[in-house]
Design a protein around this motif. Structure first.
Motif, PDB file in Angstrom:
ATOM      1  N   ILE A 256       0.863  -1.171   0.032  1.00 31.00           N
ATOM      2  CA  ILE A 256      -0.006   0.006  -0.265  1.00 31.00           C
ATOM      3  C   ILE A 256       0.946   1.472   0.155  1.00 31.00           C
ATOM      4  CG2 ILE A 256      -1.513   1.058   1.029  1.00 31.00           C
ATOM      5  CD1 ILE A 256      -2.546  -1.289   1.928  1.00 31.00           C
ATOM      6  N   LYS A 257       0.606   2.322  -0.926  1.00 30.64           N
ATOM      7  CA  LYS A 257       0.926   3.401  -0.638  1.00 30.64           C
ATOM      8  C   LYS A 257      -0.217   4.421  -0.369  1.00 30.64           C
ATOM      9  CE  LYS A 257       3.527   6.761  -3.641  1.00 30.64           C
ATOM     10  NZ  LYS A 257       4.542   6.892  -2.653  1.00 30.64           N
ATOM     11  N   ILE A 258      -0.137   5.414   1.093  1.00 30.79           N
ATOM     12  CA  ILE A 258      -0.804   6.205   1.128  1.00 30.79           C
ATOM     13  C   ILE A 258      -1.076   7.167   0.644  1.00 30.79           C
ATOM     14  CG2 ILE A 258      -1.245   5.042   3.855  1.00 30.79           C
ATOM     15  CD1 ILE A 258      -1.240   7.350   4.880  1.00 30.79           C
ATOM     16  N   GLU A 259      -2.423   8.207   0.377  1.00 33.11           N
ATOM     17  CA  GLU A 259      -2.219   9.373  -0.395  1.00 33.11           C
ATOM     18  C   GLU A 259      -2.784  10.286   0.818  1.00 33.11           C
ATOM     19  OE1 GLU A 259      -2.965  10.641  -4.527  1.00 33.11           O
ATOM     20  OE2 GLU A 259      -4.440  11.478  -3.625  1.00 33.11           O
ATOM     21  N   LEU A 260      -2.054  11.171   1.752  1.00 31.70           N
ATOM     22  CA  LEU A 260      -3.202  11.637   2.645  1.00 31.70           C
ATOM     23  C   LEU A 260      -2.861  13.466   2.413  1.00 31.70           C
ATOM     24  CD1 LEU A 260      -3.388  10.844   5.690  1.00 31.70           C
ATOM     25  CD2 LEU A 260      -0.856  11.948   6.398  1.00 31.70           C
ATOM     26  N   THR A 261      -4.400  13.382   2.643  1.00 33.33           N
ATOM     27  CA  THR A 261      -4.855  15.081   2.307  1.00 33.33           C
ATOM     28  C   THR A 261      -5.541  15.321   4.337  1.00 33.33           C
ATOM     29  OG1 THR A 261      -6.771  14.039   1.170  1.00 33.33           O
ATOM     30  CG2 THR A 261      -4.840  14.763  -0.061  1.00 33.33           C
ATOM     31  N   ASN A 262      -5.468  16.137   4.152  1.00 36.72           N
ATOM     32  CA  ASN A 262      -6.318  16.670   5.189  1.00 36.72           C
ATOM     33  C   ASN A 262      -6.966  17.633   4.868  1.00 36.72           C
ATOM     34  OD1 ASN A 262      -6.608  18.784   7.529  1.00 36.72           O
ATOM     35  ND2 ASN A 262      -4.209  19.254   7.767  1.00 36.72           N
ATOM     36  N   GLY A 263      -8.433  17.328   5.625  1.00 38.82           N
ATOM     37  CA  GLY A 263      -9.905  17.521   5.293  1.00 38.82           C
ATOM     38  C   GLY A 263     -10.494  18.912   5.856  1.00 38.82           C
ATOM     39  N   GLY A 264      -9.558  19.282   6.613  1.00 40.60           N
ATOM     40  CA  GLY A 264      -9.996  20.062   7.928  1.00 40.60           C
ATOM     41  C   GLY A 264     -11.125  20.486   8.112  1.00 40.60           C
ATOM     42  N   GLY A 265     -12.050  19.047   8.500  1.00 35.09           N
ATOM     43  CA  GLY A 265     -12.693  19.116   9.741  1.00 35.09           C
ATOM     44  C   GLY A 265     -13.065  17.997   9.288  1.00 35.09           C
ATOM     45  N   ALA A 266     -14.853  16.877  10.829  1.00 34.96           N
ATOM     46  CA  ALA A 266     -15.717  15.589   9.586  1.00 34.96           C
ATOM     47  C   ALA A 266     -16.173  15.907   8.571  1.00 34.96           C
ATOM     48  CB  ALA A 266     -15.951  15.427  11.294  1.00 34.96           C
ATOM     49  N   ASP A 267     -16.954  17.261   9.167  1.00 33.66           N
ATOM     50  CA  ASP A 267     -17.885  17.250   7.467  1.00 33.66           C
ATOM     51  C   ASP A 267     -17.033  17.089   6.145  1.00 33.66           C
ATOM     52  OD1 ASP A 267     -16.653  19.461   8.149  1.00 33.66           O
ATOM     53  OD2 ASP A 267     -18.554  21.055   8.093  1.00 33.66           O
ATOM     54  N   ALA A 268     -15.672  17.993   6.045  1.00 34.02           N
ATOM     55  CA  ALA A 268     -15.468  17.397   4.992  1.00 34.02           C
ATOM     56  C   ALA A 268     -14.575  16.541   4.046  1.00 34.02           C
ATOM     57  CB  ALA A 268     -14.340  18.313   4.517  1.00 34.02           C
ATOM     58  N   VAL A 269     -14.541  15.924   5.524  1.00 28.97           N
ATOM     59  CA  VAL A 269     -13.993  13.912   5.206  1.00 28.97           C
ATOM     60  C   VAL A 269     -15.432  13.251   4.815  1.00 28.97           C
ATOM     61  CG1 VAL A 269     -12.835  12.136   6.550  1.00 28.97           C
ATOM     62  CG2 VAL A 269     -12.037  14.278   7.369  1.00 28.97           C
ATOM     63  N   MET A 270     -16.247  13.910   5.376  1.00 35.33           N
ATOM     64  CA  MET A 270     -17.682  12.639   5.129  1.00 35.33           C
ATOM     65  C   MET A 270     -17.792  13.005   3.811  1.00 35.33           C
ATOM     66  SD  MET A 270     -18.919  10.368   5.900  1.00 35.33           S
ATOM     67  CE  MET A 270     -18.353  10.226   7.407  1.00 35.33           C
ATOM     68  N   SER A 271     -18.105  14.483   3.814  1.00 36.34           N
ATOM     69  CA  SER A 271     -17.875  14.350   1.736  1.00 36.34           C
ATOM     70  C   SER A 271     -17.103  13.763   1.062  1.00 36.34           C
ATOM     71  CB  SER A 271     -17.750  16.526   1.788  1.00 36.34           C
ATOM     72  OG  SER A 271     -18.887  16.951   2.388  1.00 36.34           O
ATOM     73  N   ALA A 272     -15.644  13.507   1.474  1.00 34.79           N
ATOM     74  CA  ALA A 272     -14.608  13.293   0.058  1.00 34.79           C
ATOM     75  C   ALA A 272     -14.912  12.054   0.108  1.00 34.79           C
ATOM     76  CB  ALA A 272     -13.178  13.395   1.014  1.00 34.79           C
ATOM     77  N   VAL A 273     -15.350  11.370   1.298  1.00 35.74           N
ATOM     78  CA  VAL A 273     -15.578   9.691   1.062  1.00 35.74           C
ATOM     79  C   VAL A 273     -17.103   9.266   0.334  1.00 35.74           C
ATOM     80  CG1 VAL A 273     -16.390   7.807   2.603  1.00 35.74           C
ATOM     81  CG2 VAL A 273     -14.541   8.953   3.123  1.00 35.74           C
ATOM     82  N   LEU A 274     -18.061  10.273   0.763  1.00 37.41           N
ATOM     83  CA  LEU A 274     -18.766   9.578  -0.087  1.00 37.41           C
ATOM     84  C   LEU A 274     -19.074  10.391  -1.810  1.00 37.41           C
ATOM     85  CD1 LEU A 274     -22.129  11.549   2.385  1.00 37.41           C
ATOM     86  CD2 LEU A 274     -20.923   8.968   1.966  1.00 37.41           C
ATOM     87  N   SER A 275     -18.328  11.539  -2.159  1.00 43.79           N
ATOM     88  CA  SER A 275     -18.316  11.643  -2.966  1.00 43.79           C
ATOM     89  C   SER A 275     -17.169  10.635  -4.194  1.00 43.79           C
ATOM     90  CB  SER A 275     -17.626  13.044  -3.036  1.00 43.79           C
ATOM     91  OG  SER A 275     -16.619  13.117  -2.603  1.00 43.79           O
TER      92      SER A 275
END
Length: 336
Positions: A59-78
């Motif tokens: 595995i190679k992880i590509e890490l990004t900073n969502g800056g909030g749980a709502d933004a993280v959830m949006s990234a997962v759902l999208s």
């Protein structure tokens, strides 16, 4: 001929990026992880990357900073992130909102609030929660888990916002420290390494751990769509295995030694400060060793959210959490 050339060019346009990706990633599978914020509180994940544990799993992880749980959830759902790393309340809100596309929590990293209460005056040896009576505190945005957890601790000590204490919700989470330094409020909650560095600079004093006072709660977890987990089961298992090894390493290694592997993830923070932060988090037993959420901690999380008036109804543990993979991998990693 034109059609043939067009077909060849199209083929080359498709195959070249694929080849480049394979070469760049050394044949590793890229996993896009969107984290709620970047903090030493999450040291085991960065250690897993630095020590090559992800690479061992292909595995190679590509890490990004969502800056909030709502933004993280949006990234997962999208679909712009494969795995979200945030508080499980983000998935809980999706569930109780009636969505039929609820992500699954498949692993837990931290098991308590990672913030520390900082005072303007030196009261480290004498501080009691009752000392906050009549004071103003910066503890995060209203409805956010840091602020709700802090309110839960206050209420347990018979302190209530608007009655005998003031919670300042007007300052954005990432601006609290600068606002506090500028003179706003009497106390401020800070994560490491900010809390220790703030104290070292003589600007304030760390007087209490919010996580120690609140008890165990599933503070930050790994979340993914069920469809992603089903299609990438081996990757999800490898991901958990790598992080669990990271937890084991951080817990069993002297902080000054472990800090060497984390400096690349915290530009501008020296090893000594990282080591101090690791010690602070070890002292309060921050990380979930087996990465498996418990029903008790899940219920406490709902208690905290309900206490803040932000939960319309409670959810069942099994509706949101999958402990199958973390339980099995824990036995592997620790030879049980």
């Amino acid at each position: 001929m034109k059609k043939l050339l067009t077909a060849i060019l199209c083929f080359m346009m498709v195959i070249l990026p694929l080849s480049a990706c394979a070469n760049n990633d050394d044949g590793l599978k890229k996993v896009r992880v969107n984290e709620v914020t970047h903090s030493i509180f999450y040291a085991p994940m960065y250690a897993a990357d630095s020590l090559g544990y992800f690479k061992e799993e292909g595995i190679k992880i590509e890490l990004t900073n969502g800056g909030g749980a709502d933004a993280v959830m949006s990234a997962v759902l999208s679909g712009s992130a494969d795995i979200g790393f945030c508080g499980p309340e983000a998935a809980l809100y999706v569930l109780i909102g009636g969505s039929n596309n609820v992500p699954t929590v498949f692993g837990q990293l931290t098991k308590r609030d990672g913030s520390f209460l900082v005072s303007r005056k030196d009261e480290k040896a004498t501080f009691k929660w009752s000392d906050l009576e009549g004071k103003e505190i910066l503890a995060g945005r209203k409805g956010g888990v840091p602020a709700m957890t802090f309110e839960y601790v206050l209420n347990a000590n018979e302190l209530y916002d608007g009655q005998n204490v003031k919670m300042n919700y007007d300052v954005a989470f990432n601006l609290m420290t600068s606002a506090f330094e500028a003179g706003t409020a009497d106390y401020c909650t800070m994560f490491e390494p900010v809390a220790s560095e703030y104290e070292k600079a003589g600007k304030g004093y760390v007087v209490a751990s919010v996580g120690e006072a609140s008890g165990e709660v599933p503070y930050t977890c790994y979340i993914a769509k069920e469809s992603y987990i089903e299609k990438n089961t081996d990757t999800v298992k490898g991901f958990l295995r790598a992080i669990m090894k990271g937890i084991k390493y951080i817990n069993e290694t002297a902080s000054n030694e472990a800090a060497k592997y984390l400096t690349a993830y915290f530009d501008g923070t020296d090893e000594a400060a990282i080591a101090t932060s690791l010690d602070s988090y070890k002292k309060i037993d921050s990380w979930q060793k087996d990465m498996t959420m418990t029903t008790d901690s899940f219920d406490r999380l709902q208690d905290i959210i309900e206490n803040a008036g932000e939960l319309s109804k409670r959810a069942e543990f099994s509706e949101l959490v999958n402990t199958e993979y973390s339980t099995a991998i824990y036995k592997e990693v620790y030879g049980l």
